[in-house]
Design an enzyme around this catalytic site. Structure first.
Site, mmCIF file in Angstrom:
data_model
loop_
_atom_site.group_PDB
_atom_site.id
_atom_site.type_symbol
_atom_site.label_atom_id
_atom_site.label_comp_id
_atom_site.label_asym_id
_atom_site.label_seq_id
_atom_site.Cartn_x
_atom_site.Cartn_y
_atom_site.Cartn_z
ATOM 1 N N ALA A 234 0.908 -1.261 -0.126
ATOM 2 C CA ALA A 234 0.167 -0.082 0.053
ATOM 3 C C ALA A 234 0.855 1.210 0.104
ATOM 4 O O ALA A 234 1.977 1.123 0.181
ATOM 5 C CB ALA A 234 -0.971 -0.120 1.502
ATOM 6 N N LYS A 235 0.352 2.295 -0.335
ATOM 7 C CA LYS A 235 0.995 3.624 -0.474
ATOM 8 C C LYS A 235 1.797 4.001 0.728
ATOM 9 O O LYS A 235 2.969 4.210 0.636
ATOM 10 C CB LYS A 235 -0.033 4.704 -0.368
ATOM 11 C CG LYS A 235 0.094 5.862 -1.007
ATOM 12 C CD LYS A 235 0.031 5.970 -2.744
ATOM 13 C CE LYS A 235 0.338 7.268 -3.185
ATOM 14 N NZ LYS A 235 1.424 7.307 -4.222
ATOM 15 N N ARG A 236 1.394 3.533 2.085
ATOM 16 C CA ARG A 236 2.020 3.805 3.315
ATOM 17 C C ARG A 236 3.294 3.083 3.174
ATOM 18 O O ARG A 236 4.322 3.415 4.274
ATOM 19 C CB ARG A 236 1.119 3.566 4.514
ATOM 20 C CG ARG A 236 1.007 1.840 4.728
ATOM 21 C CD ARG A 236 -0.091 1.711 5.728
ATOM 22 N NE ARG A 236 -0.711 0.355 5.521
ATOM 23 C CZ ARG A 236 -0.084 -0.756 6.000
ATOM 24 N NH1 ARG A 236 1.144 -0.583 6.463
ATOM 25 N NH2 ARG A 236 -0.493 -1.872 5.795
ATOM 26 N N HIS A 237 3.709 2.142 2.614
ATOM 27 C CA HIS A 237 4.927 1.340 2.518
ATOM 28 C C HIS A 237 6.029 2.221 1.692
ATOM 29 O O HIS A 237 7.309 1.828 2.000
ATOM 30 C CB HIS A 237 4.872 0.167 1.674
ATOM 31 C CG HIS A 237 4.017 -0.851 2.715
ATOM 32 N ND1 HIS A 237 2.870 -1.504 2.284
ATOM 33 C CD2 HIS A 237 4.239 -1.449 3.888
ATOM 34 C CE1 HIS A 237 2.497 -2.350 3.284
ATOM 35 N NE2 HIS A 237 3.221 -2.426 4.180
ATOM 36 N N GLY A 238 5.652 3.266 1.066
ATOM 37 C CA GLY A 238 6.650 4.084 0.596
ATOM 38 C C GLY A 238 6.553 4.214 -0.821
ATOM 39 O O GLY A 238 5.530 4.594 -1.528
#
Ligand code: GLU
Length: 292
Positions: A234-238
């Site tokens: 997901a986006k939050r992984h970088g």
């Protein structure tokens, strides 16, 4: 066998989505088949303007192509309406909370996430009460707990019991499971290649296709890409999208291909070269962890 990629235009494609698209393309193109593109844009609350164009541009940037115009589910309501008329459905007034509560009761449901059947046999009085409360119903298929077995090209034999799943939501939107079955048949798709997160929806879709008299599909559920914490990417992984990577798309193509053993790390490749040497039997089945 003719295949497709069917993204939902709700956010940019991440590396895992791009890899699924590449694999779907490879299954089709290595067999000399058609590859179609379909936007699954029925969930108007989640669809984001402009994302379709970004997704298509990213797919083209890594060298994928498709046949014919892009099909959009939002333009095909009459097809779903027509299919719905042929099916045995009933109105369901349950809220999510009520379903959770009924499913966790002692008699519960045989399969996690299955609909417990609350509205299946409502008496006229119960029905009138719900209508009077001003609730708008969803429409559910009366599936009769059908058991479906199928053979996945990567995962082997699978089976599932089909619950009374939603075909039309209470906000009027046609449900994913209905639209996908109608579209795959109507577009002449023969093989569905998609992420392994959708394997549990497959018995429902096969059951629906049989009820509608559509031809059987072949299925291949490909491994998901996970973040370093083991959760779905997901986006939050970088830096998970082509744009955040900032690398030349050809390098990203090589990276996602290498992540499932289609080439050596760092090897310059094109999709056409990958198609020449593509062997589905050598694909991993387990999810892989992204290098970020
Ligand atoms: N639209 C679905 C998704 O983006 C994929 C549907 C499918 O391939 O059947 O997750």
């Amino acid at each position: 066998m003719d295949g497709r990629f069917a993204p939902s235009p709700t956010g940019e494609l991440h590396l895992g989505n791009l890899r699924t698209a590449l694999l779907a393309w490879l299954f089709a193109r290595s067999a000399g088949s058609r590859f179609l593109m379909r936007m699954e844009d029925l969930d108007t609350q989640r669809v984001r303007p402009g994302i379709e164009q970004t997704q298509l541009a990213d797919l083209a940037a890594i060298g994928l192509d498709w046949d014919g115009p892009v099909v959009r589910q939002s333009e095909r309501a009459s097809l779903y309406e027509e299919a719905l008329e042929k099916l045995d459905v009933y109105p369901c007034y349950c809220t999510r909370a009520e379903i959770r509560e009924a499913a966790s009761a002692p008699q519960g449901v045989p399969v996690e996430g299955a609909y417990p059947g609350t509205c299946r046999e409502l008496t006229t009085a119960e029905w009138t009460e719900r209508e009077a409360a001003g609730r708008t119903p969803a429409l559910r298929l009366r599936a009769g707990a059908a058991e479906v077995e199928f053979e996945d090209r990567l995962l082997g034999s699978r089976s599932g019991v089909v619950d009374d799943f939603v075909l039309r939501r209470n906000d009027g939107a046609f449900a994913y499971n209905l639209a996908v079955v109608v579209d795959d048949a109507e577009q002449g798709i023969e093989e569905v290649v998609r992420g392994a997160d959708l394997v549990d929806s497959t018995p429902r879709q096969i059951h629906l296709a049989r009820l509608l008299g559509f031809p059987e599909m072949s299925y291949a559920h490909v491994p998901l890409m996970l973040g370093p914490d083991g959760a779905r990417l997901a986006k939050r992984h970088g830096a998970v999208t082509l744009a955040d990577r900032g690398d030349p798309p050809a390098e990203v193509l090589s990276e996602i291909a290498a992540s499932v053993g289609l080439c050596e790390p760092g090897e310059p490749v094109t999709p056409a070269e990958l198609a020449e040497r593509f062997d589905p039997a050598r694909l991993p089945v387990e999810a892989t962890v992204a290098t970020l």
